[in-house]
Write a protein that holds these residues in place. Structure first.
Motif, PDB file in Angstrom:
ATOM      1  N   ASN A   1      20.147  17.102 -58.841  1.00  0.00           N
ATOM      2  CA  ASN A   1      21.323  17.804 -58.349  1.00  0.00           C
ATOM      3  C   ASN A   1      20.866  19.111 -57.725  1.00  0.00           C
ATOM      4  OD1 ASN A   1      23.703  16.178 -59.336  1.00  0.00           O
ATOM      5  ND2 ASN A   1      22.559  16.447 -61.231  1.00  0.00           N
TER       6      ASN A   1
ATOM      7  N   SER B   1      22.051  22.742 -55.705  1.00  0.00           N
ATOM      8  CA  SER B   1      23.063  23.707 -55.283  1.00  0.00           C
ATOM      9  C   SER B   1      22.496  24.549 -54.158  1.00  0.00           C
ATOM     10  CB  SER B   1      23.458  24.636 -56.437  1.00  0.00           C
ATOM     11  OG  SER B   1      24.138  23.927 -57.436  1.00  0.00           O
TER      12      SER B   1
ATOM     13  N   ASN C   1      18.510  20.729 -60.517  1.00  0.00           N
ATOM     14  CA  ASN C   1      18.648  20.157 -61.852  1.00  0.00           C
ATOM     15  C   ASN C   1      18.132  18.728 -61.789  1.00  0.00           C
ATOM     16  OD1 ASN C   1      19.931  18.547 -63.971  1.00  0.00           O
ATOM     17  ND2 ASN C   1      20.978  20.445 -64.497  1.00  0.00           N
TER      18      ASN C   1
ATOM     19  N   LYS D   1      19.567  26.174 -56.767  1.00  0.00           N
ATOM     20  CA  LYS D   1      19.463  25.563 -58.089  1.00  0.00           C
ATOM     21  C   LYS D   1      19.067  24.104 -57.951  1.00  0.00           C
ATOM     22  CE  LYS D   1      22.067  24.958 -62.391  1.00  0.00           C
ATOM     23  NZ  LYS D   1      23.360  25.151 -63.053  1.00  0.00           N
TER      24      LYS D   1
ATOM     25  N   GLU E   1      30.383  20.424 -59.065  1.00  0.00           N
ATOM     26  CA  GLU E   1      29.503  21.539 -59.429  1.00  0.00           C
ATOM     27  C   GLU E   1      28.298  21.682 -58.506  1.00  0.00           C
ATOM     28  OE1 GLU E   1      26.864  23.057 -63.254  1.00  0.00           O
ATOM     29  OE2 GLU E   1      28.188  21.341 -63.479  1.00  0.00           O
ATOM     30  N   TYR E   2      27.691  20.567 -58.084  1.00  0.00           N
ATOM     31  CA  TYR E   2      26.505  20.610 -57.240  1.00  0.00           C
ATOM     32  C   TYR E   2      26.859  20.186 -55.820  1.00  0.00           C
ATOM     33  CZ  TYR E   2      23.928  21.073 -61.583  1.00  0.00           C
ATOM     34  OH  TYR E   2      23.461  21.514 -62.788  1.00  0.00           O
ATOM     35  N   ASP E   3      26.059  20.634 -54.870  1.00  0.00           N
ATOM     36  CA  ASP E   3      26.313  20.313 -53.467  1.00  0.00           C
ATOM     37  C   ASP E   3      25.736  18.956 -53.062  1.00  0.00           C
ATOM     38  OD1 ASP E   3      27.657  22.770 -52.841  1.00  0.00           O
ATOM     39  OD2 ASP E   3      25.702  23.751 -53.003  1.00  0.00           O
TER      40      ASP E   3
END
Length: 161
Positions: free
Chosen positions: A70, A72, A136, A134, A103-105
């Motif tokens: 994931n 961001s 993940n 970010k 939450e994530y792009d």
């Protein structure tokens, strides 16, 4: 495009065996070879059939580690998205990349040789991509299902319904 039962039968047959000859496919779906060929041409030109390919084993090719990542970004301006997407397309280990809501792009599926190889991908590719703030990473333990697309049986049920 509206699909009928014959289109669904063609798609179902090709998903099971994309190397099937037109003659075999025509026989399976109950059409003449020329009618089957015309249907295939329409399905291809309309984009329902996006292409034909061999499904390769990442494991057998030395990349058994699958990582779900994931990402961001610092923002979602069109320029930022475009620059990230251009960069992610250059990374040969990225199998799939989706622009996401939530939450994530972005969500990526990456193939790596081992943990050290993923560390290299993380350091030299992912972290170096524009606007990334970010990352993940989650490691797949086992593949449970891997489909190439929506089951045509679902489409058939929706048409009949």
């Amino acid at each position: 495009m509206s699909l009928d039962r014959i289109d669904i039968a063609i798609l179902d047959s090709l998903q099971k065996d994309g190397r099937m000859s037109n003659a075999t496919l025509a026989e399976k779906v109950g059409l003449s070879q020329s009618a089957c060929s015309r249907r295939l041409d329409i399905l291809e030109k309309s984009g329902v059939i996006r292409g034909y390919h061999a499904r390769l084993s990442n494991k057998m090719l030395g990349h058994p580690v699958i990582v779900i990542v994931n990402i961001s970004l610092s923002g979602q301006a069109d320029k930022q998205l475009r620059e990230f997407e251009t960069a992610v397309k250059r990374c040969p280990n990225v199998l799939v990349c989706y622009l996401m809501s939530g939450e994530y792009d972005y969500l990526l599926r990456i193939a790596a040789k081992d943990l050290e190889d993923y560390e290299r991908i993380h350091k030299f590719w992912l972290s170096a991509m524009p606007h990334v703030t970010k990352i993940n990473s989650s490691f797949a333990l086992r593949e449970v299902a891997d489909r190439t697309g929506l089951g045509v049986e679902t489409a058939l049920i929706e048409i009949a319904g």
